[in-house]
Enzyme design. Structure first.
Site: not given
Ligand code: 5GP
Length: 343
Positions: A178, A180, A183
């Site tokens: 959660g 991300g 996300c």
């Molecule tokens: P960020 O670095 O952008 O904060 O987080 C990246 C991470 O978000 C990814 O490695 C993956 O675990 C998560 N993530 C990527 N796409 C999605 C999505 O569509 N839904 C959710 N719940 N998590 C995502």
């Protein structure tokens, strides 16, 4: 129903307390770590920052650039075997040591994974890509099939799930549900766990058994990456912070003279339209689609991140990244940066 009363913390709830330091310069700080993995017994040395296995971030182009600085890339699972063949033909053994091949848990996924691993013995890392960590059965199967490879599995946020996956045969556990940037799991499901507490609790569980964890998601600025390492993460995985660059997937879009790149969650309707022919009837999308400002080559961003962490280490007197957790005292705060001049 039960309520846990102790407060769980995210990156925004803490800062790292400065400590007496004899380090004179950031250049004295080493960000390299060496790990020996639990089941595969493989050794890996490098800067433990990873590009996420998203098709907008975990690209071959990103892998090439990140490997120059010994950073790691979890290559997304949507490249075809033909694309892998071309890439591997022009790739050194060192680069192959800095990438993981991502896979889903379906029959077709296993078949494709085998075809990719048959292309080169130098490929060492498998990243099992499932949104929530109930992949124990698949981890067991994968471990039987690949006894010498490094298996990354996740995503989980609690100590007992970390232990289960490690016992099932995983070497490294991906932690984060959660947090991300694209996300929407917390919005659509109400499920989640503040990332800093998840790291602290999961690192403790993993290290107790000789495994490692990856903090996955929620880092928006270099200071968050430093906090993730301070909390005990062995690796930190980045999506949004690496999006919008030349090496990221997708085309540059121009809107009113300003340049952007499209960035989307792997469970967003954009990703599902692209890779799965739409959002299946029984589920909701759990990801956003956004446009992030185009930022040119990823090199400048990397320098910003690595420079930031080196500086963290000098503030707390850690000559090596390895010492950062030991040297970290978090303070609870009610403020972060001064935003007077922010847009
Ligand atoms: P960020 O670095 O952008 O904060 O987080 C990246 C991470 O978000 C990814 O490695 C993956 O675990 C998560 N993530 C990527 N796409 C999605 C999505 O569509 N839904 C959710 N719940 N998590 C995502």
């Amino acid at each position: 129903m039960r309520i846990e009363q102790d407060l769980k913390l995210g990156f925004k709830d803490v800062m790292i307390r400065p400590k007496r330091s004899t380090l004179k310069s950031r250049s004295q700080v080493s960000l390299e770590r060496e790990y020996t993995f639990l089941h595969s017994n493989m050794k890996w040395t490098g800067v433990p920052i990873m590009a996420a296995n998203m098709d907008t971030v975990g690209t071959f182009e990103m892998a090439k650039k990140l490997a120059e600085k010994t950073l790691f890339t979890a290559v997304h699972k949507h490249y075809s075997v033909a694309e892998w063949t071309t890439f591997l033909n022009e790739t050194s053994a060192e680069l192959k040591n800095s990438i993981a091949v991502s896979t889903g848990t379906g029959k077709e996924d296993s078949k494709k994974l085998k075809e990719i691993f048959d292309l080169s013995e130098d490929l060492k890392f498998i990243c099992i890509d499932v949104a929530n960590g109930y992949s124990e059965h698949f981890v067991k199967k994968t471990r039987e099939q690949y006894p010498d490879k490094v298996i990354i599995a996740g995503n989980v946020v609690t100590g007992e799930m970390v232990e289960e996956l490690l016992i099932a045969g995983a070497d490294i556990i991906k932690v984060g549900i959660g947090p991300g940037s694209v996300c929407t799991t917390r919005v659509k499901t109400g499920v989640g766990y503040p990332q800093l507490s998840a790291i602290i609790e999961c690192a403790d569980a993993a290290h107790g058994l000789g495994g490692q964890i990856i903090s996955d998601g929620g880092c928006a600025i270099p200071g968050d990456v430093a906090k993730a390492f301070g909390a005990g993460a062995d690796f930190v995985m980045l999506g949004g912070m690496l999006a919008g660059h030349d090496e990221s997937g997708g085309d540059v879009i121009e809107v009113k003279g300003e340049k952007f790149k499209r960035f989307y969650g792997m469970s967003s309707s954009t990703a599902m339209d692209k890779h799965a022919g739409g959002v299946a009837e029984y589920r909701a999308s759990e990801g956003k689609t956004v446009q992030v400002p185009y930022r040119g080559p990823v090199e400048n961003t990397l320098q910003d991140i690595l420079g930031g962490i080196r500086s963290t280490c000098t503030y707390v007197g850690a000559g090596r990244l390895k010492e950062l957790t030991k040297r970290t005292t978090f303070i609870r705060v009610a403020e972060q940066e001064n935003t007077v001049y922010s847009k």
